[in-house]
Design an enzyme around this catalytic site. Structure first.
Site, PDB file in Angstrom:
ATOM      1  NE  ARG A   4       2.942  11.263  11.671  1.00 34.36           N
ATOM      2  CZ  ARG A   4       2.741  10.360  12.541  1.00 34.36           C
ATOM      3  NH1 ARG A   4       2.727  10.567  13.726  1.00 34.36           N
ATOM      4  NH2 ARG A   4       2.494   8.962  12.142  1.00 34.36           N
ATOM      5  NE  ARG A  22       1.027  -1.395  11.546  1.00 34.43           N
ATOM      6  CZ  ARG A  22       1.670  -0.212  11.844  1.00 34.43           C
ATOM      7  NH1 ARG A  22       2.712   0.009  12.466  1.00 34.43           N
ATOM      8  NH2 ARG A  22       0.984   0.986  11.387  1.00 34.43           N
ATOM      9  NE  ARG A  36      -0.007   5.206   8.087  1.00 37.12           N
ATOM     10  CZ  ARG A  36      -0.049   4.084   8.540  1.00 37.12           C
ATOM     11  NH1 ARG A  36      -0.515   3.155   8.027  1.00 37.12           N
ATOM     12  NH2 ARG A  36       0.870   3.986   9.797  1.00 37.12           N
ATOM     13  NE  ARG A  41      -2.650   1.907  12.264  1.00 40.29           N
ATOM     14  CZ  ARG A  41      -1.436   2.638  12.806  1.00 40.29           C
ATOM     15  NH1 ARG A  41      -0.707   2.185  13.695  1.00 40.29           N
ATOM     16  NH2 ARG A  41      -1.153   3.629  12.046  1.00 40.29           N
ATOM     17  CE  LYS A  43       6.779   6.728  14.876  1.00 37.09           C
ATOM     18  NZ  LYS A  43       6.772   6.423  13.247  1.00 37.09           N
TER      19      LYS A  43
HETATM   20  P1  ADP Z   1       2.291   5.535  11.794  1.00 40.68           P
HETATM   21  O1  ADP Z   1       2.453   4.175  11.932  1.00 40.68           O
HETATM   22  O2  ADP Z   1       2.023   6.510  10.455  1.00 40.68           O
HETATM   23  O3  ADP Z   1       3.639   6.374  12.534  1.00 40.68           O
HETATM   24  P2  ADP Z   1       0.707   6.809  14.189  1.00 40.68           P
HETATM   25  O4  ADP Z   1      -0.070   5.809  14.974  1.00 40.68           O
HETATM   26  O5  ADP Z   1       1.785   7.378  14.605  1.00 40.68           O
HETATM   27  O6  ADP Z   1       1.028   5.817  12.710  1.00 40.68           O
HETATM   28  O7  ADP Z   1      -0.494   7.781  13.521  1.00 40.68           O
HETATM   29  C1  ADP Z   1      -1.570   7.438  12.709  1.00 40.68           C
HETATM   30  C2  ADP Z   1      -2.090   8.699  12.330  1.00 40.68           C
HETATM   31  O8  ADP Z   1      -2.273   9.599  13.315  1.00 40.68           O
HETATM   32  C3  ADP Z   1      -1.048   9.528  11.116  1.00 40.68           C
HETATM   33  O9  ADP Z   1      -1.103   8.827   9.948  1.00 40.68           O
HETATM   34  C4  ADP Z   1      -1.985  10.748  11.315  1.00 40.68           C
HETATM   35  O10 ADP Z   1      -2.999  10.883  10.491  1.00 40.68           O
HETATM   36  C5  ADP Z   1      -2.386  11.044  12.487  1.00 40.68           C
HETATM   37  N1  ADP Z   1      -1.134  11.616  13.564  1.00 40.68           N
HETATM   38  C6  ADP Z   1      -0.520  11.171  14.471  1.00 40.68           C
HETATM   39  N2  ADP Z   1       0.541  11.812  14.969  1.00 40.68           N
HETATM   40  C7  ADP Z   1       0.539  13.046  14.278  1.00 40.68           C
HETATM   41  C8  ADP Z   1       1.233  14.327  14.391  1.00 40.68           C
HETATM   42  N3  ADP Z   1       2.174  14.609  15.324  1.00 40.68           N
HETATM   43  N4  ADP Z   1       0.801  15.252  13.514  1.00 40.68           N
HETATM   44  C9  ADP Z   1      -0.132  15.008  12.461  1.00 40.68           C
HETATM   45  N5  ADP Z   1      -0.956  13.936  12.470  1.00 40.68           N
HETATM   46  C10 ADP Z   1      -0.751  12.896  13.182  1.00 40.68           C
END
Ligand code: ADP
Length: 227
Positions: free
Chosen positions: A99, A135, A179, A168, A24
């Site tokens: 999400r 990653r 996750r 990360r 994404k």
């Molecule tokens: P991923 O690679 O898991 O998609 P992101 O960078 O999008 O990682 O998000 C990292 C973290 O930020 C998630 O694991 C969560 O803890 C938090 N987070 C991000 N966006 C949301 C959301 N829309 N709702 C709830 N938590 C979120």
């Protein structure tokens, strides 16, 4: 494959959904460049707040490290505020929100569903686990990169800017599994929410990132050409 920029097809409001590690972030950056619109990553906003030590950062730091979800209320307020900024007038790419089913309904209240293109990047779990193991992100230029194998050292110079390439904290294997389980638990109703819309698209995320980018551009531009 090089996909030429099409600044003439804006405004375009793109929402990307899909499991962690599906690409994404990479695709959002490319779409943002192609259409000259901002990339809004909720994960990056939250990680930036943690780095800055702000009140928001203190609230979410533990949740991020565990790989759990931040509350729907907090995320909805954050996204509502961000989408109200003037730079979104010509469109945006939203990455990381919604999400949950609650978040997808909240987004519909912020913006007319007719003005959104929602795309799912589909990638199998085994591939996600493999990708997250390799990653790394540069702590200076923030570019996400892939190293040759999962046991690669956790800190080495970034080939682009010389910063440190680090894992990360939420890409540790245990957290990745959590996750993924969290994604699986919440994703189905989000996908069902959008699946019925004619503008909804599913892209095969196992393809080369150039092919994923081309498929997305075709989807978006065919919708714009045939509204
Ligand atoms: P991923 O690679 O898991 O998609 P992101 O960078 O999008 O990682 O998000 C990292 C973290 O930020 C998630 O694991 C969560 O803890 C938090 N987070 C991000 N966006 C949301 C959301 N829309 N709702 C709830 N938590 C979120």
């Amino acid at each position: 494959m090089i996909v030429p920029a099409r600044p003439d097809v804006i405004p375009v409001n793109v929402v990307l959904i899909g499991p962690p590690g599906c690409g994404k972030g990479t695709q959002a950056v490319r779409l943002a460049e192609r259409y000259g619109i901002p990339h809004i990553s909720t994960g990056e906003i939250l990680r930036g707040a943690v780095r800055a030590g702000s009140e928001l950062g203190r609230q979410v730091a533990d949740i991020l490290v565990k790989g759990s979800l931040v509350s729907d209320d907090l995320m909805t307020d954050l996204v509502r505020e961000r989408l109200a900024q003037p730079d979104t007038a010509r469109g945006f790419v939203l990455d990381g929100f919604p999400r949950t089913a609650v978040q997808s309904r909240a987004l519909d209240e912020m913006m007319s569903p007719a003005r959104m293109v929602v795309m799912l990047i589909d990638v199998a779990d085994a591939e996600i686990v493999r990708r997250m193991g390799t990653r790394r992100v540069c702590d200076a230029c923030r570019l996400t990169q892939s190293v040759s194998e999962a046991l690669h050292p956790d800190s080495e110079p970034c080939p682009y800017c010389g910063g440190n390439l680090v894992r990360r904290p939420d890409d540790e294997p245990e957290t990745v599994r959590h996750r993924l389980a969290t994604y699986t638990a919440y994703a189905a109703p989000v996908i069902e929410h959008y699946r019925v819309r004619p503008s909804f698209g599913i892209v095969d995320g196992h393809q080369h990132s150039d092919q994923v980018a081309a498929a997305m551009a075709r989807h978006i531009e065919s919708l714009i050409a045939n509204p």
